[in-house]
Design an enzyme around this catalytic site. Structure first.
Site, PDB file in Angstrom:
ATOM      1  N   TYR A   2      26.730  12.374  -4.739  1.00 35.47           N
ATOM      2  CA  TYR A   2      25.272  12.468  -4.894  1.00 35.47           C
ATOM      3  C   TYR A   2      24.826  13.917  -4.815  1.00 35.47           C
ATOM      4  O   TYR A   2      25.473  14.761  -4.195  1.00 35.47           O
ATOM      5  CB  TYR A   2      24.532  11.598  -3.868  1.00 35.47           C
ATOM      6  N   CYS A   3      23.677  14.208  -5.468  1.00 36.74           N
ATOM      7  CA  CYS A   3      22.987  15.493  -5.283  1.00 36.74           C
ATOM      8  C   CYS A   3      21.584  15.157  -4.784  1.00 36.74           C
ATOM      9  O   CYS A   3      21.403  14.110  -4.159  1.00 36.74           O
ATOM     10  CB  CYS A   3      22.987  16.323  -6.564  1.00 36.74           C
ATOM     11  N   PHE A   4      20.603  15.984  -5.041  1.00 35.63           N
ATOM     12  CA  PHE A   4      19.293  15.718  -4.434  1.00 35.63           C
ATOM     13  C   PHE A   4      18.612  14.496  -5.055  1.00 35.63           C
ATOM     14  O   PHE A   4      18.200  13.582  -4.363  1.00 35.63           O
ATOM     15  CB  PHE A   4      18.372  16.939  -4.525  1.00 35.63           C
ATOM     16  N   TYR A  26      20.252  11.867  -2.956  1.00 31.53           N
ATOM     17  CA  TYR A  26      19.841  11.980  -1.549  1.00 31.53           C
ATOM     18  C   TYR A  26      18.444  11.419  -1.334  1.00 31.53           C
ATOM     19  O   TYR A  26      18.175  10.710  -0.360  1.00 31.53           O
ATOM     20  CB  TYR A  26      19.880  13.455  -1.118  1.00 31.53           C
TER      21      TYR A  26
END
EC number: 2.9.1.3
Length: 369
Positions: free
Chosen positions: A96-98, A125
């Protein structure tokens, strides 16, 4: 091998402790992440800052192009190898990223080019965090009962014995008083909330329909209780443990004196551990010096020093009772009695540790658990 799909099943991720690879920058990870996440960033903090500045000044395409220039060649290869190794260690995990956007998609693409198909968390996130905040809100709406009692009553001990018990101090890594710090650093506020939400989610999934919580102030060390939960606690029925003074004193001596010495010496070795243990006790007294009054503070400090000398030379911690007894009698007990008087209308049961435990076990059964 069948390709695993990207997921938005946030509930399963947290209930099953699914491994997560967080590709955000280290500064983002430090501010808040999830219990099963490991940080293997696409960009370091400086690279991310440069790309962010470029995005604001020149737009998305220019920012993406700069990102590719910054993370290229051997640097790209090095980071890709780290992701590949983690994917092999955690074949059931997700990236995952933001927001589940550009960064995690790019990492996915580079992994595919290296022959590794690895899914990501849709929404990233932000979606995971939103799910946990909503979990905290819904869990805070469940009925709860609060366990009170003077210092040394074994409140935390009792909470941990009960299925519906949530040890807020355990999640906060702090025991709530001036002597409350533990050897483990406290979570950031976001991490504290995330850990608490996961704990409550799992308990609820296991069948909990109400909570048993310790009578806490809003702040535990440096962590704040979520407002909805704290507000619920202020209205909830209260049970109070009334244990004899000698029993409470023995508990405190075991927990704050003997166990903490062992913990410090185990962590730092005998010499440095002893020094840090002595500093910990001194710091606890120093933190409440104004409330104690200067004269009493100095007297208790003197007795503490004597007790430490005897403990160091003779291996016996009983001399600590000389300062612990007056600290309880003149500071902690009067303070708690004052606070309890304001809550008497909410009190539904009062008894010793065993009686309160028995009452709460029955309370649990009556609550359908």
């Amino acid at each position: 091998m069948q390709t695993r799909q990207d997921t938005d099943d946030y509930r399963r991720i947290f209930l099953q402790d699914v491994p997560l690879i967080d590709v955000r920058a280290p500064i983002e990870f430090q501010q808040g992440a999830f219990p099963t996440a490991i940080n293997l960033p696409l960009m370091n903090d400086n690279e991310r800052q440069a790309v962010g500045t470029c995005y604001k000044q020149h737009g998305q395409q220019a920012a993406i192009a700069l990102g590719h220039r910054l993370v290229n060649g051997s640097l790209r290869e090095q980071r890709t190898q780290a992701w590949i190794a983690e994917c092999a260690r955690q074949p059931q995990g997700y990236i995952y990223c933001f927001r589940g956007g550009l960064r995690s998609q790019l990492v996915q693409q580079w992994l595919r080019e290296a022959g590794v198909d690895y899914p990501r968390v849709s929404g990233g996130y932000k979606a995971l965090r939103t799910f946990l905040l909503e979990t905290l809100e819904s869990c805070a709406a469940l009925p709860m009962v609060i366990v009170g009692g003077n210092t040394g009553s074994g409140k935390t001990l009792l909470i941990n014995e009960l299925m519906a018990g949530i040890d807020l101090e355990g999640v906060a890594r702090h025991r709530g008083s001036s002597f409350g710090r533990t050897l483990v650093e406290q979570h950031t506020q976001i991490d504290f909330e995330n850990h608490l939400a996961v704990r409550m989610l799992k308990k609820q999934h296991a069948g909990c329909r109400h909570w048993v919580l310790e009578d806490e102030s809003r702040i535990i060390g440096s962590n704040n209780l979520p407002l909805a939960l704290f507000n619920g606690m202020q209205q909830a029925p209260l049970v109070v443990i009334d244990d004899p003074f000698e029993v409470r004193l023995a508990r405190l001596q075991a927990e704050y004196i003997e166990q903490m010495r062992l913990a410090f010496e185990h962590a730092y070795g005998e010499q440095e551990g002893w020094q840090k243990y002595a500093e910990y006790l001194h710091h606890g007294l120093f933190a409440i010096r104004r409330r104690l009054g200067l004269e009493r503070f100095q007297q208790l400090t003197q007795w503490l020093d004597q007790a430490l000398r005897l403990q160091r030379t003779q291996g016996n911690s009983d001399a600590h009772q000389q300062w612990l007894v007056p600290l309880l009698q003149h500071y902690y007990d009067p303070m708690y009695r004052y606070q309890l008087e304001k809550k008497t209308q909410r009190m539904i049961f009062r008894g010793n540790y065993a009686e309160v435990r028995e009452f709460l076990m029955t309370y649990s059964q009556n609550s359908g658990e």
